[in-house]
Write an enzyme that holds these catalytic residues in place. Structure first.
Site, PDB file in Angstrom:
ATOM      1  N   HIS A 124      13.807  29.814  24.542  1.00  0.00           N
ATOM      2  CA  HIS A 124      13.655  29.159  23.242  1.00  0.00           C
ATOM      3  C   HIS A 124      14.308  27.789  23.327  1.00  0.00           C
ATOM      4  O   HIS A 124      15.389  27.643  23.888  1.00  0.00           O
ATOM      5  CB  HIS A 124      14.347  29.983  22.139  1.00  0.00           C
ATOM      6  CG  HIS A 124      14.320  29.297  20.809  1.00  0.00           C
ATOM      7  ND1 HIS A 124      13.209  29.325  19.991  1.00  0.00           N
ATOM      8  CD2 HIS A 124      15.238  28.534  20.172  1.00  0.00           C
ATOM      9  CE1 HIS A 124      13.460  28.616  18.899  1.00  0.00           C
ATOM     10  NE2 HIS A 124      14.681  28.131  18.985  1.00  0.00           N
ATOM     11  N   ASP A 179      13.397  36.095   7.653  1.00  0.00           N
ATOM     12  CA  ASP A 179      13.779  34.751   8.108  1.00  0.00           C
ATOM     13  C   ASP A 179      12.862  33.702   7.489  1.00  0.00           C
ATOM     14  O   ASP A 179      13.319  32.628   7.094  1.00  0.00           O
ATOM     15  CB  ASP A 179      13.731  34.647   9.633  1.00  0.00           C
ATOM     16  CG  ASP A 179      13.911  33.204  10.074  1.00  0.00           C
ATOM     17  OD1 ASP A 179      14.980  32.632   9.783  1.00  0.00           O
ATOM     18  OD2 ASP A 179      12.974  32.621  10.652  1.00  0.00           O
ATOM     19  N   ARG A 221      16.424  27.779   2.424  1.00  0.00           N
ATOM     20  CA  ARG A 221      17.462  26.888   2.979  1.00  0.00           C
ATOM     21  C   ARG A 221      16.968  25.451   3.032  1.00  0.00           C
ATOM     22  O   ARG A 221      17.726  24.510   2.787  1.00  0.00           O
ATOM     23  CB  ARG A 221      17.851  27.360   4.386  1.00  0.00           C
ATOM     24  CG  ARG A 221      18.654  28.642   4.379  1.00  0.00           C
ATOM     25  CD  ARG A 221      18.697  29.253   5.763  1.00  0.00           C
ATOM     26  NE  ARG A 221      19.169  28.329   6.769  1.00  0.00           N
ATOM     27  CZ  ARG A 221      18.800  28.354   8.045  1.00  0.00           C
ATOM     28  NH1 ARG A 221      17.953  29.266   8.486  1.00  0.00           N
ATOM     29  NH2 ARG A 221      19.272  27.475   8.893  1.00  0.00           N
ATOM     30  N   SER A 248      18.720  32.983  12.350  1.00  0.00           N
ATOM     31  CA  SER A 248      17.301  32.678  12.181  1.00  0.00           C
ATOM     32  C   SER A 248      16.595  32.649  13.539  1.00  0.00           C
ATOM     33  O   SER A 248      15.572  33.305  13.752  1.00  0.00           O
ATOM     34  CB  SER A 248      17.176  31.322  11.466  1.00  0.00           C
ATOM     35  OG  SER A 248      15.876  30.815  11.549  1.00  0.00           O
ATOM     36  N   LYS A 290      14.117  36.114  15.388  1.00  0.00           N
ATOM     37  CA  LYS A 290      12.737  36.017  15.886  1.00  0.00           C
ATOM     38  C   LYS A 290      12.679  36.378  17.372  1.00  0.00           C
ATOM     39  O   LYS A 290      11.776  37.077  17.823  1.00  0.00           O
ATOM     40  CB  LYS A 290      12.194  34.610  15.632  1.00  0.00           C
ATOM     41  CG  LYS A 290      11.893  34.388  14.149  1.00  0.00           C
ATOM     42  CD  LYS A 290      11.576  32.948  13.815  1.00  0.00           C
ATOM     43  CE  LYS A 290      12.805  32.086  13.801  1.00  0.00           C
ATOM     44  NZ  LYS A 290      12.698  30.800  13.152  1.00  0.00           N
TER      45      LYS A 290
HETATM   46  N1  URA Z   1      15.072  26.849  13.987  1.00  0.00           N
HETATM   47  C1  URA Z   1      14.961  28.062  13.411  1.00  0.00           C
HETATM   48  O1  URA Z   1      14.137  28.869  13.800  1.00  0.00           O
HETATM   49  N2  URA Z   1      15.794  28.359  12.412  1.00  0.00           N
HETATM   50  C2  URA Z   1      16.722  27.519  11.949  1.00  0.00           C
HETATM   51  O2  URA Z   1      17.442  27.869  11.051  1.00  0.00           O
HETATM   52  C3  URA Z   1      16.820  26.256  12.552  1.00  0.00           C
HETATM   53  C4  URA Z   1      15.985  25.942  13.585  1.00  0.00           C
END
Ligand code: URA
Length: 430
Positions: free
Chosen positions: A88, A167, A174, A189, A193
């Protein structure tokens, strides 16, 4: 359901407001009740602000992540005959690393299931880049994804809406309440995932610099430590690479041009920063997956990674030999004096490419795959007056002015280069 809730959102908000610790049960309930609509958006906004100000400890952050994973489906690749490794990136300008990385890692027998998204704002999305390839399809069923991984070893496809739905709801909130920046919220977050994707091992490319989500190395390191902590505590071998995003990665910023550059890397060429970061991330993914003592770089020059690339593109309906789109209009910016390129700030170049049509302002917008910016030089390179520095490409020349405004002052010609330090600033995790 009895209709009687286990906790009261106001009590939990007050506890966090007053620097208290939330229990595992309380966090689990909070996330679940938020998804069910029992905890209202205004209550969750107050909670996210309290978390931003008061923070969360490691146990609370792990619990928040687990609660978000539990809000949706979890993929399971344990039936594959390959080990799996995922990567990621926190996102950057010219960050096309997934394209050469996934086939490179797969060429050593480690499968890469890469669920990706589309870009928003100046940060490009991996799917947008792949969609420059004629015929390529982003949406795969879970069964198709499994079949492709077993056959080819690499898949890049759209993340379904079933992964960590809490999320998605929380991130949208947010975004409108000034609470994106809280490290426990960012980390949970991202990791919710990734954990829902069910990977065996995970390598995170946490970027710092003017084109990164975290502008300083200190904040990036802090985020990386929390991310690695969550992964490790969840039983997934996790490592983070801190990488420099003060200058665009490689020479291409856009979609089709980034695919072109990735194919160059897969053919054994390409810009050295793209090659070095790809190889570094691949080495960490392979090592965590148990593959050691291999010459990772070699598979970029011997055609093995390219073979996997061609197979993975074809498996998703794409033509690896198909012509990539080319923009109808170009504008070349040239050097007005002799000297050395002092700096090229990533963020303004990212914004410039976005204004050319390479990115979208709203989720519903379409990107122009042929649009973008191609750099001809990088900081440290010498130029003579009249040499091309970069080319803007778009299908509409009216876009040039706003893109040029974005990059105005973001690069220069002088005598000394601005020192932003090395491409890789550190590794976090065992
Ligand atoms: N990327 C994400 O997936 N979540 C966040 O909160 C910030 C960046």
């Amino acid at each position: 359901m009895s209709g009687i809730e286990k906790f009261d959102a106001v009590d939990l908000i007050k506890a966090k407001r007053d620097a208290g610790e939330l229990s595992t049960d309380e966090i689990r309930w909070l996330v679940d009740a938020y998804v069910r609509g029992v905890v209202a958006d205004e209550q969750m906004s107050a909670m996210t602000m309290a978390i931003l100000i008061r923070g969360m400890n490691r146990r609370e952050t792990n619990d928040l992540t687990a609660a978000m994973v539990a809000s949706g489906e979890r993929l399971d690749f344990s039936g594959l005959s390959w080990p799996t490794a995922d990567k990621h990136s926190t996102g950057g300008v010219g960050d096309k690393i997934t394209l050469p990385l996934a086939p490179l890692v797969a060429s050593f027998g480690v499968a890469v299931p890469q669920l990706s998204g589309r870009g928003l704002g100046h940060t490009g999305g991996t799917l947008d880049k792949f969609e420059s390839i004629p015929g390529w399809r982003a949406n795969l069923t879970n069964a198709e994804m499994h079949a492709q991984l077993e056959k080819v070893g690499a898949v890049v496809c759209a993340a379904g809406t079933g992964l960590a739905p809490a999320d998605r709801k929380l991130y949208a909130l947010r975004d409108t309440t000034g609470t994106v920046e809280a490290i426990p919220l960012i980390a949970s977050s991202i990791m919710s995932k990734k954990l829902a994707e069910g990977t065996g091992v995970l390598v995170l490319d946490v970027k710092f610099g003017n084109g990164a989500f975290m502008s300083t190395l200190e904040r990036a390191r802090e985020l990386a430590e929390v991310l690695v902590g969550i992964g490790t505590d969840s039983g997934v071998k996790t490592r983070a690479v801190l990488s420099n995003m003060n200058t665009p990665l490689g020479l291409a910023i856009g979609n089709a041009n980034e695919v072109r550059e990735s194919v160059e890397v897969l053919a054994g060429g390409g810009p050295s920063d793209v090659v070095d970061l790809t190889v570094t991330l691949a080495e960490h993914m392979l090592e965590l997956a148990g593959v050691t003592g291999v010459d990772v770089r070699a598979n970029l020059s011997n055609g093995k990674a390219m073979d996997v690339w061609r197979a993975m593109v074809s498996a998703q309906g794409g033509d690896p030999d198909g012509a990539l789109p080319v923009a109808s209009e170009t504008h070349v910016v040239t050097a007005d004096r002799d000297g050395v390129i002092t700096h090229m700030d990533a963020l303004p170049f990212g914004i410039g490419a976005w204004r050319m049509g390479a990115g979208r302002a709203r989720k519903e917008d379409l990107v122009v795959h042929a649009a973008g910016i191609d750099l001809h030089v990088k900081p440290g390179d010498r130029v003579k007056a009249g040499d091309p520095v970069f080319t803007l490409s778009a299908n509409d020349s009216a876009r040039f002015e706003r893109a040029l405004e974005a990059v105005d002052g973001a690069w220069g010609i002088g005598d000394t280069v601005v020192d932003h330090g090395p491409l890789i600033a550190g590794i976090i995790g065992a």
